[in-house]
Enzyme design. Structure first.
Site, PDB file in Angstrom:
ATOM      1  N   GLY A  72     -42.569  32.858   8.891  1.00  0.00           N
ATOM      2  CA  GLY A  72     -41.839  34.114   8.996  1.00  0.00           C
ATOM      3  C   GLY A  72     -40.915  34.327   7.820  1.00  0.00           C
ATOM      4  N   GLY A 151     -53.170  29.987  10.102  1.00  0.00           N
ATOM      5  CA  GLY A 151     -54.606  30.130   9.983  1.00  0.00           C
ATOM      6  C   GLY A 151     -55.401  28.920  10.401  1.00  0.00           C
ATOM      7  N   GLY A 219     -32.235   6.690   3.331  1.00  0.00           N
ATOM      8  CA  GLY A 219     -32.842   7.379   2.194  1.00  0.00           C
ATOM      9  C   GLY A 219     -32.019   8.575   1.753  1.00  0.00           C
ATOM     10  N   GLY A 222     -30.954  11.288   4.620  1.00  0.00           N
ATOM     11  CA  GLY A 222     -29.953  10.786   5.545  1.00  0.00           C
ATOM     12  C   GLY A 222     -28.594  10.621   4.910  1.00  0.00           C
ATOM     13  CB  VAL A 274     -33.540   2.412  16.204  1.00  0.00           C
ATOM     14  CG1 VAL A 274     -33.236   3.131  17.509  1.00  0.00           C
ATOM     15  CG2 VAL A 274     -32.412   2.615  15.193  1.00  0.00           C
ATOM     16  N   GLY A 309     -37.975   9.183   7.133  1.00  0.00           N
ATOM     17  CA  GLY A 309     -39.080   9.582   6.278  1.00  0.00           C
ATOM     18  C   GLY A 309     -39.805  10.817   6.783  1.00  0.00           C
ATOM     19  CG  HIS A 482     -15.606  16.173 -27.621  1.00  0.00           C
ATOM     20  ND1 HIS A 482     -15.581  15.026 -26.866  1.00  0.00           N
ATOM     21  CD2 HIS A 482     -14.326  16.474 -27.923  1.00  0.00           C
ATOM     22  CE1 HIS A 482     -14.325  14.638 -26.720  1.00  0.00           C
ATOM     23  NE2 HIS A 482     -13.536  15.502 -27.361  1.00  0.00           N
TER      24      HIS A 482
END
Length: 504
Positions: A72, A151, A219, A222, A274, A309, A482
Site C-alpha cells: 500500500g 501477485g 546485531g 537490535g 533464550v 536476524g 580543515h
C-alpha cells in the site's frame, strides 16, 4: 538482448508476517487506475529499495516497466518499518538525550526537559509518508506503472494480481524480477504480538518507554533500537547467543564499541540462549540458559525485542510451482547475472545470497536493469559498506583484521583516534577511531573501519578508493578540508602509508 518471460507477486500474508495490520493489507490490495494492458518488458515484484530502483532505472533505459507492490506504500521494509523510521527515532532520541544531559556543558539552560512520545512518533511517520509518496512521484516522472496488490507467479510470462473485489488482473511480461525482500526470523518459544514481544516493526511504534527492554540478538538492528529506548529512559539488556556482539565487525572495533555501549548503560548477556518466553499481564518472563547448556535463569522485562536476524521473504510466491529453486538458507539461487533457473525470472536484494542491506539491494537493482537493457551492469560485493547508526556510529568496508590474518596476508595497520581530531574535540564527539588494513607490499587498501561521529558519512571516501584499487597513500596525499572529521581518515591513511600520522 532478448528478454524471455515470467511472472511475479506475493500474497497479503506477507504483510501480516512482517507485523502489518489486516487493514493495511486490505489497503494494499485496492484497485489501481492504470493497469497496463500491453505486454511489459519488465515486471518488478516488490517496491522496496531493490525493486523500485530497478524499475526506475529500467524505465530510464527505455523499457516498459510495471512494479507490483502490495504493502500500500512503496519503499519496502526499509522505508516503511526499517531503515528510515529507525533513523528518525535515533535522531529524535539523540536530541532528547543531549538536551537532558549535555546542553548544560555548553552553557545552555533549558530547565526541566520533557518528552512527548506521540509527537516523536508523528515526526517519524511524517518523514516516512513524505518519502513513500516521493517514490510514487518518481514512478510517474519516469513512466513506471504502479500496480497495488499481491501477485502469484504463473507460467507463460504472466503475473496475476488478485484484487480486493475478487477479480484478478493479469500482467504479461518479457521478464520478471523478484524483489520481495526479507522478514523477521522467528524464535522458537516466543510468539511475537507486537505489544510485549515485538519485532523491529513493533519496536518502532511502542506507546510508552519501557522500564526494561530486553533485546534478543546483538546485531545492528537490535543495538540501534536498543539505543533509541535507552536514551529515552529504558533499561536495556542485550541477550546474544554468541560470545560477541556484531560478529561480522572487526574485533578491535567491536571491543571498543561494546565498551562504549556498556558505558552508556547497556547490559550484555553473551553466550546465552533464550529457551522460552511467557507474557503475564504487563510482564514478559524469559527463560535463559548458557548457549552450551547449563543452569537456567529467568529474566523479566516489560518489552522484549526479537532481533535475531532476518530471512528471505519468499512464502506465497509460488516459486516451486514454476521451478524457481531455493538453497538451504531459503534464498533464491541465481547466477552472476541475477538469473534464476527459469528463463525470464530474476531475483535481487534480500531474497538472494549476500548482505541484507538496502544499499546492496539498490546496487543489485541498478545493475540488473542495465543488463536487461543490453548493457553491462555489475556489483562489487567486496566493497559494500555496513553501518550501525548508534552513537557513535560504526562503519566498515572490506576485510577485518581477523580475515586477513586467517588468509595469511602480509598486512599493515594504520589508526587514528578522534581524540586527536580538532573538529571532533571541538564539538565533544571524540570517542572512536579510524583503522585502515592494507597490503604490506603494495599499500592497497584491504579494509577500513571507523567508529566515531558521522562514520557512515566518512566511509564512502574509503569505498571509492577501494573501488579503484587505491592505496592509503592516495588518501594521505589528498587534501582534506580543515577542520573536518574527514581529516581523521587522512591521518589514519598517513599512519598506514608512512608509519606515522601528523597529529598523533
Amino acid at each position: 538482448m532478448a528478454l524471455q518471460g515470467l511472472r511475479g507477486g506475493w500474497r497479503a500474508a506477507s504483510l501480516l508476517s512482517r507485523g502489518g495490520s489486516r487493514q493495511a493489507v486490505q489497503a494494499g490490495i485496492r484497485g489501481f487506475a492504470s493497469a497496463p494492458t500491453e505486454e511489459q518488458d519488465l515486471v518488478v515484484v516488490g517496491g522496496g529499495p531493490g525493486g523500485y530502483v530497478c524499475a526506475i532505472k529500467a524505465a530510464q533505459l527505455g523499457l516498459k516497466v510495471t512494479c507490483v507492490e502490495g504493502r500500500g506504500a512503496l519503499g519496502g521494509t526499509c522505508l516503511n518499518v526499517g531503515c528510515i523510521p529507525s533513523k528518525a527515532l535515533l535522531h529524535s532520541s539523540h536530541l532528547y538525550h543531549e538536551a537532558k544531559h549535555d546542553f548544560a556543558n555548553y552553557g545552555i539552560s533549558v530547565g526541566e526537559v520533557s518528552m512527548d512520545l506521540s509527537k516523536m512518533m508523528a515526526q517519524k511517520d511524517k518523514a516516512v509518508k513524505g518519502l513513500t509518496q516521493g517514490i510514487e512521484g518518481l514512478f510517474k516522472k519516469n513512466k513506471v506503472k504502479y500496480v497495488k496488490g499481491y501477485g502469484k507467479l504463473v507460467a507463460g510470462g504472466k503475473v496475476e494480481v488478485p484484487q480486493e473485489n475478487g477479480e484478478t488482473v493479469t500482467l504479461t511480461t518479457k521478464a520478471t524480477v523478484i524483489a520481495t525482500g526479507s522478514c523477521v526470523t522467528p524464535l522458537p518459544g516466543l510468539k511475537i504480538d507486537e505489544k510485549r514481544i515485538v519485532s523491529s516493526t513493533g519496536a518502532l511504534t511502542l506507546k510508552e518507554v519501557p522500564k526494561h527492554l530486553v533485546v534478543i540478538g546483538g546485531g545492528y538492528i537490535g543495538l540501534e533500537m536498543g539505543s533509541v529506548w535507552q536514551r529515552l529512559g529504558a533499561k536495556v539488556t542485550v541477550v546474544e547467543f554468541l560470545d560477541k556482539i556484531v560478529p561480522t565487525m572487526d574485533g578491535e572495533m567491536r571491543k571498543q564499541f561494546q565498551r562504549t555501549l556498556t558505558k552508556q548503560g547497556f547490559k550484555f548477556k553473551l553466550s546465552t540462549k533464550v529457551v522460552s518466553g511467557e507474557v503475564t499481564g504487563d510482564t514478559v518472563k524469559l527463560e535463559l540458559e548458557a548457549a552450551k547448556g547449563g543452569n537456567k535463569e529467568t529474566l523479566e522485562a516489560d518489552v522484549v525485542l526479537v532481533s535475531a536476524g532476518r530471512k528471505p521473504f519468499v512464502e506465497g510466491l509460488g516459486l516451486e510451482d514454476v521451478g524457481v529453486k531455493l538453497n538451504k538458507r531459503g534464498q533464491i539461487e541465481v547466477d552472476d547475472h541475477f538469473k534464476t533457473g527459469v528463463d525470464g525470472v530474476y531475483a535481487i536484494g534480500d531474497v538472494i545470497p549476500g548482505p541484507m542491506l538496502a544499499h546492496k539491494a539498490e546496487e543489485d537493482g541498478f545493475a540488473l536493469a542495465e543488463q536487461l537493457a543490453g548493457k553491462k551492469g555489475h556489483v562489487d560485493y567486496d566493497i559494500v559498506p555496513s553501518i550501525v547508526y548508534t552513537s557513535p556510529e560504526v562503519a566498515s568496508v572490506g576485510k577485518t583484521e581477523e580475515q586477513v590474518k586467517e588468509e595469511g596476508v602480509d598486512y599493515k595497520i594504520g589508526k587514528f583516534s578522534f581524540m586527536a581530531n580538532s573538529r571532533a574535540r571541538t564539538v565533544d564527539t571524540a570517542e572512536g577511531l579510524v583503522k585502515f588494513i592494507t597490503d604490506a607490499k603494495t599499500d592497497k587498501i584491504l579494509g577500513c573501519h571507523i567508529m566515531g561521529p558521522n562514520a557512515g558519512e566518512l566511509i564512502p571516501e574509503c569505498v571509492l578508493a577501494m573501488a579503484y584499487g587505491g592505496s592509503t597513500e592516495d588518501i594521505a596525499r589528498t587534501c582534506h578540508g580543515h577542520p573536518t572529521l574527514s581529516e581523521a581518515v587522512k591521518e589514519a591513511a598517513l599512519a598506514a602509508a608512512f608509519g606515522k600520522a601528523i597529529h598523533a
